[in-house]
Design an enzyme around this catalytic site. Sequence first.
Site, PDB file in Angstrom:
ATOM      1  N   GLU A  24     -29.077   7.601 -31.887  1.00  0.00           N
ATOM      2  CA  GLU A  24     -29.849   6.795 -31.305  1.00  0.00           C
ATOM      3  C   GLU A  24     -29.048   5.268 -30.545  1.00  0.00           C
ATOM      4  O   GLU A  24     -29.021   4.295 -30.815  1.00  0.00           O
ATOM      5  CB  GLU A  24     -31.016   6.042 -31.897  1.00  0.00           C
ATOM      6  CG  GLU A  24     -32.194   7.169 -31.753  1.00  0.00           C
ATOM      7  CD  GLU A  24     -33.604   6.663 -32.005  1.00  0.00           C
ATOM      8  OE1 GLU A  24     -33.742   5.408 -31.352  1.00  0.00           O
ATOM      9  OE2 GLU A  24     -34.356   7.224 -32.601  1.00  0.00           O
ATOM     10  N   GLY A  25     -27.499   5.836 -30.459  1.00  0.00           N
ATOM     11  CA  GLY A  25     -26.454   4.974 -30.264  1.00  0.00           C
ATOM     12  C   GLY A  25     -25.568   4.632 -31.537  1.00  0.00           C
ATOM     13  O   GLY A  25     -26.297   4.264 -32.435  1.00  0.00           O
TER      14      GLY A  25
END
Lengths: 379, 247
Positions: free
Chosen positions: A363-364
Amino acid sequence: MNFKYTEEQEMIRQAAKDYADRELIQDVLERDAKAIFPVQHIKNLTELGFMGMMVDPKYDGGGLDSISYALAIEEISKIDASTAVVISVHNSLVCYAMEKYCSEDQKEKYLKILARGEKIGAFLLSEPEAGSDATMQRTTAEDKGEYYLLNGTKNWISGAKYASVYLVMAQTHPEKGHRGVNAFLVDKETQGISLGQHEDKMGMRSSDTYSVMFNDVKVPKEDRIGEDGFGFKFAMQALEAGRIGIAAQATGIAAGAMERSIKYAKERKTFGQPIAQHQAIAFKLSNMAVKIEAARNFVHKAAWLKDNNLPFGVASAMAKQYAADIAMEVTTDAVQVHGGYGYVKEYHVERLMREAKLTQIYEGTSEIQKIIISRYLLK
Amino acid sequence: MKFLICLSNVPDTTTKVKFTGGDTAFDKSGVQWIINPWDELALTRALELKEGSDGAIESITIATVGTSEVEPTMRKGLAIGADDAIRIDAEPTDAYFVAAQLAEVAKDFDVVMSGIEASDYNGAAVGGMLAEFLNVPSVSSVSQLNIENGKLSLVREIDGGSEVISAQTPLVAIVQKGITKDPRIPAMRGIMMARKKPLIVVPATEVESLTEFTSYELPTSKTACKMVDAENVKELVDLLKNEAKAI
């Protein structure tokens, strides 16, 4: 300013803790060793209301706030971060984004079953060559008039096997770059979808991760989310909220490692006294506590902003970067506090260390969070 | 059938016990409060029975003697599934006082349940006293409770075995571990509904407190173990006799 949790928030935190301490702990080591998805636990947690907990009750959700959610994710992650990520992807990434951006018809058709926890959702953005650079979507969604035709491969998809509702990003107008990307609601059972190999991961092994192949998959026009070309923005907005879940998860991993370290340091004796009495260990514990407290405050600030309809994307980026980084530091120190015992599975901290690593990646990555934060500073 | 479950508000079982006021009072600062674990089991069993009773159990009410500080604990009882709650507004002083207060609100119930003891003072007296105040029969050490054809069927632990009792209502059932498997974890929906359920506050009645706490002390901490070689019986006997004074 109010740092006191409400009675309900405290009760929700305790409910999550009770479930984790009583149930998740029972088979967490076995599920980690054998990479078994927590099917029954997810069913139980659905009955308790943790799946879809923030969705508006009018769409059959729990209507709870993001701080309650962050507290629940943290407690579950202290014991079992794999189960926590299934909950996190479902709630703060998929359900949140659908509630915010889907049409009423789409919510009726897909969100309600997700909010009730009858089905699980997955988020399909990453590709073999589009991870951090998510603008480079190679999966195509060709506009065929009545429907879109999806072709391509998605990578690192959490929950791909057990999820039923896919949020898929794909390129419709390559000439427009990321502005040509669309987002779609796709039923996993649609013809042409197949799963690749189950990824044999370092950590978070009880959550399933697969690549997903799309081969001439027909998606009805009405299942596109938002206007034509809204897909990339949709994905980025979804990730803003998803980061709160992952940051809470990272905080929980760190807090779980600290709790185990404190317990161990009080019991284990060297040189005639508990190792907690040695400053070398005591200061490690103190450093852990400071970092965890700071991470938790970051997470709750981002959650508070979200609950108050204020911009929270930068706050959630800060929360995720910091919480993930300290989770790695704290769990590494926790293994050190445990010495040789920390390196064997029975003591859990080596697993927490493996799990912490993923929070800096998915998620990044932490680097992507820094880009988000610095762009905000420099704009 | 209407059930009343008596809930005691007790410090979390992991609380570090400290005293204040020159060791004359328990120090409540920083303490987390919970439902007395035995009472929580009683409530859980009542809820199980209600769910399987086809309407035979009309309602489950919880009652606690305490100031407004106990309300969060009571709301947990409501979150788990109790229908309503009665708080008797008084600082509980001793078992006699608590039982007398509970008796005032327990008269209209068919089945009153309480845990065998509370994890704070472990007095194990309220249930029996309450039955006496109500002038109804009580069964203690209940490890199983069922409803069969409108009658209660109870299993009670006795020396060397168990006793099966069939009883009519009204009755006070004083329950112990085994009555159900685990206490319930409240669901999110239950937690959010807890505030909407009735929690009525009734004034305490005049009851004389029969006891007074003069002082508290902590148990002496365990001293280090002495290891004696298995072959050295003489030393062991000597230590047991002269040092431990156990023989």
